[in-house]
Design a protein around this motif. Structure first.
Motif, PDB file in Angstrom:
ATOM      1  N   ARG A 149      -7.234  -8.946  11.027  1.00  0.00           N
ATOM      2  CA  ARG A 149      -6.650  -7.922  10.155  1.00  0.00           C
ATOM      3  C   ARG A 149      -5.211  -8.240   9.779  1.00  0.00           C
ATOM      4  NH1 ARG A 149      -9.127  -2.393  12.556  1.00  0.00           N
ATOM      5  NH2 ARG A 149     -11.277  -2.936  12.093  1.00  0.00           N
ATOM      6  N   THR A 150      -4.461  -8.859  10.709  1.00  0.00           N
ATOM      7  CA  THR A 150      -3.058  -9.126  10.413  1.00  0.00           C
ATOM      8  C   THR A 150      -2.919 -10.257   9.403  1.00  0.00           C
ATOM      9  OG1 THR A 150      -2.631  -8.535  12.689  1.00  0.00           O
ATOM     10  CG2 THR A 150      -0.802  -9.442  11.474  1.00  0.00           C
ATOM     11  N   THR A 202      -5.402 -11.614   7.317  1.00  0.00           N
ATOM     12  CA  THR A 202      -6.166 -11.630   6.068  1.00  0.00           C
ATOM     13  C   THR A 202      -5.761 -10.478   5.158  1.00  0.00           C
ATOM     14  OG1 THR A 202      -7.936 -10.402   7.116  1.00  0.00           O
ATOM     15  CG2 THR A 202      -8.171 -12.789   7.052  1.00  0.00           C
ATOM     16  N   ASP A 203      -5.191  -9.414   5.731  1.00  0.00           N
ATOM     17  CA  ASP A 203      -4.804  -8.273   4.919  1.00  0.00           C
ATOM     18  C   ASP A 203      -3.324  -8.404   4.551  1.00  0.00           C
ATOM     19  OD1 ASP A 203      -5.705  -4.944   4.746  1.00  0.00           O
ATOM     20  OD2 ASP A 203      -3.646  -5.575   4.403  1.00  0.00           O
ATOM     21  N   GLU A 204      -3.025  -8.427   3.252  1.00  0.00           N
ATOM     22  CA  GLU A 204      -1.640  -8.630   2.810  1.00  0.00           C
ATOM     23  C   GLU A 204      -0.709  -7.565   3.356  1.00  0.00           C
ATOM     24  OE1 GLU A 204      -1.033  -8.935  -1.321  1.00  0.00           O
ATOM     25  OE2 GLU A 204      -1.524 -11.065  -1.384  1.00  0.00           O
ATOM     26  N   TYR A 205      -1.184  -6.308   3.367  1.00  0.00           N
ATOM     27  CA  TYR A 205      -0.321  -5.222   3.819  1.00  0.00           C
ATOM     28  C   TYR A 205       0.084  -5.418   5.276  1.00  0.00           C
ATOM     29  CZ  TYR A 205       1.256  -0.633   5.289  1.00  0.00           C
ATOM     30  OH  TYR A 205       1.989   0.388   5.828  1.00  0.00           O
ATOM     31  N   ASN A 206      -0.913  -5.705   6.132  1.00  0.00           N
ATOM     32  CA  ASN A 206      -0.600  -5.886   7.553  1.00  0.00           C
ATOM     33  C   ASN A 206       0.324  -7.074   7.781  1.00  0.00           C
ATOM     34  OD1 ASN A 206      -2.077  -3.691   8.431  1.00  0.00           O
ATOM     35  ND2 ASN A 206      -3.970  -4.877   8.574  1.00  0.00           N
ATOM     36  N   ALA A 265      -2.874  -2.049  13.536  1.00  0.00           N
ATOM     37  CA  ALA A 265      -4.063  -2.371  12.746  1.00  0.00           C
ATOM     38  C   ALA A 265      -5.352  -2.200  13.547  1.00  0.00           C
ATOM     39  CB  ALA A 265      -3.965  -3.806  12.214  1.00  0.00           C
ATOM     40  N   GLY A 292       0.965  -6.438  -0.797  1.00  0.00           N
ATOM     41  CA  GLY A 292       0.122  -5.266  -0.573  1.00  0.00           C
ATOM     42  C   GLY A 292       0.871  -3.980  -0.357  1.00  0.00           C
TER      43      GLY A 292
END
Lengths: 245, 341
Positions: free
Chosen positions: B40-41, B43-47, B301, B181
């Motif tokens: 999650r950290t 691959t997700d831009e926001y995280n 996350a 993100g």
């Protein structure tokens, strides 16, 4: 009185006077009985924690982990009192938790040779997250434990206030007048003297880093009792707030 | 150098192990939690952005603590210096006329943040150099003083509309976001990297840095070599405080754009972890800050799998493990046959 003390005392008086001058309401509040009572109750944790810190200080151990001991002590006091429905067992639980943290601290500092100051800071961080984690894991809530039995509001009927009073008389006597106290002070001042008279083992070379006489500080750790009981009556972490009902 | 890396590696592995045990205790699979956290950290831009945002403040506070540590001073008051920076940066930022162009507003606010932090820490250094007051005690106590003063000033002057937030700073003083993100990561990241480079240069390439480290290793020897120990102590503390104050740029100019009570609380303390974990080397501090930032952002996350308190706790475990593994590695290497240096 030395010049330094006069300077320090003068500075403290000046700060208090300035505060009162800026907030006149504060000065009027100070003169009430309720204020004196509140002061006594608030002072209890400070007195106990400070006595605990003073003991290790005399033994040559800087204890920055007092905060951790208070936090874990508060948690254990609340949890044990809740589980056993006894405030007295809660106090015992708090004291044991303080001693457990001290054991961990000494294990790292003396056994493994880690820096005492760093260990203290790390334990404080650990306690900050750790108590909340335990609250979450045991009670499903991150800020408060369920209400647990306590000692009520009357100060004179609160055993912890009396523990604090007795400790503040007993600890200085013990440090100044008993054999234990003499060895404690020797551990801080001249660890090699303790080795010479055969009280402490000579620290083995690999323990040498930062450990003044490996054994006596470990004894001092027992006095952590003082610190952790401080948690029960008034407390910063909400876990123990419920304990004072 | 190799020794430092080994110690850090052992510490990280030990913390992973402790974390895994705790996860088993709560009844979730450690493999799943760590896996999800990493996934999650990264691959997700926001995280990812949130991790970098957290790491920015941590790195600045970490550099602050590391710098003082090199001079033999334990600056445990980065917390208070950061709070002073927040107060100064946001007050001055709000006082600037709304039309102030960025090339003026940004340096002014940065200077305010660094100056306030430097002032607080400089006082600690001065007390140490002139009165022999222990810097650990005086800087911890100043944490409370600064927190009290900023809450008091907030209540008296700064808070608007019954909230615990002050007036917004001039738009020109806002640091641009880096996208990612919609996360809070902003241009303060670049300032942080520049600060790390500056600290490295100062430390390894100048006579000042040499003098600081000489004082850190042995004040008596440094004194007999003609170094003014007192001056080094005051300067090192001031520089350290300025770095901690700069972290306010990330929080105020890059994120909140206003004064807020308790903004960045605990960042100063975690900065100590970053410095210790990074073994006081600027590059190490950056890496450590990224790791701690990962624990923070990653912990949030995966909040539905494990309580986020677990990752908070792990930050303490990491520091404890570093403290314990450093002498361990030192002993192991002392036993091993000497290698050509």
């Amino acid at each position: 009185m030395s010049r330094d003390r006069i300077f320090g005392l003068g500075a403290a008086v000046a700060v208090v006077a300035l505060t009162f001058a800026l907030e006149p309401k504060l000065a009027r509040g100070v003169l009430s009985l309720a204020f004196v009572q509140a002061t006594l109750v608030t002072a209890v944790p400070y007195v106990l924690a400070a006595l605990g810190g003073a003991i290790t200080e005399r033994a040559g151990v800087i204890d920055l982990a007092l905060e951790a001991k208070l936090l874990f002590g508060a948690f254990a006091a609340a949890a044990v009192a809740y589980a056993t429905d006894s405030a007295y067992l809660g106090v015992a639980g708090g004291a044991l938790a303080g001693m457990a943290i001290a054991a961990l601290q000494l294990g790292c500092a003396l056994r493994l040779g880690a820096d005492q100051v760093i260990v203290g800071v790390a334990l404080n961080l650990l306690a900050l997250g750790g108590t909340r984690f335990l609250l979450q894991a045991l009670f499903g809530e991150g800020a408060n434990s369920p209400p647990c039995p306590g000692f009520g509001d009357a100060i004179l009927a609160n055993p912890i206030v009396w523990i604090a009073v007795l400790a503040s008389i007993g600890v200085p006597i013990a440090v100044a007048r008993t054999r234990w106290g003499l060895r404690l002070r020797a551990a801080g001042d001249r660890p090699d003297a303790l080795v010479a008279v055969g009280v402490a083992r000579r620290p083995r070379p690999r323990f040498a880093a930062g450990s003044p006489a490996a054994r006596s500080p470990a004894r001092a750790a027992r006095s952590c009792r003082c610190r952790s009981t401080a948690s029960s009556p008034t407390c910063r972490r909400a876990a123990a707030t419920s304990c004072s009902r | 150098m190799k020794r430092e890396l080994q110690a850090a590696a052992i510490a990280v592995l030990a913390s992973l192990a402790v974390g895994s045990v705790l996860m088993l205790v709560v009844g979730v699979s450690p493999v799943r939690v760590w896996g999800t956290m990493v996934e999650r950290t990264f691959t997700d831009e926001y995280n990812l952005g949130q991790m970098l945002f957290a790491a920015t403040s941590l790195a600045l506070c970490g550099l602050a603590v590391a710098l003082a540590l090199e001079a033999g001073l334990f600056n445990i008051g980065a917390e208070g210096q950061l709070a002073a920076g927040v107060l100064a940066c946001s007050t001055l930022g709000a006082a600037l006329p709304a039309g102030t162009p960025a090339p003026i507003a940004i340096p002014v606010c940065l200077a305010a943040a660094a100056g306030a932090g430097g002032l607080v820490a400089g006082g600690v250094g001065l007390l140490k150099a002139t009165r022999g007051a222990h810097e650990v005690i005086s800087s911890i106590m100043l944490n409370f003083v600064v927190a009290g003063v900023s809450l008091w000033l907030g209540n008296e002057l700064l808070f608007v509309g019954g909230a615990t937030t002050g007036a917004p700073i001039a738009p020109g003083a806002e640091l641009p976001h880096l996208g990612l993100g919609g996360s809070s990561v902003n241009a303060a990241l670049a300032i942080t990297l520049a600060a790390a480079a500056a600290v490295w240069w100062l430390r390894d390439r100048t006579t000042w840095g040499e003098a600081w480290r000489a004082v850190g290793r042995d004040p008596a020897a440094a004194r007999s070599a003609g170094i003014s120990v007192e001056r080094v102590q005051v300067l090192a503390m001031t520089a350290s405080g300025a770095l901690a104050g700069l972290a306010a740029a990330n929080l105020v100019m890059g994120y909140k754009h206003a004064f807020e009570d308790g903004l960045g609380r605990n960042t100063g303390f975690l900065g100590i972890s970053a410095a210790l974990l990074g073994r006081s080397h600027p590059a190490g501090v950056i890496i450590a800050a990224l790791l701690l930032g990962f624990l923070q952002a990653g912990g949030l996350a995966v909040a539905e799998l494990v309580p986020k308190e677990l990752t908070e706790m792990l930050q303490g475990v990491v520091v404890l493990a570093v403290a314990a593994s450093v002498p361990f590695v030192a002993r192991a290497r002392a036993r091993a046959p000497k290698e050509a240096a």
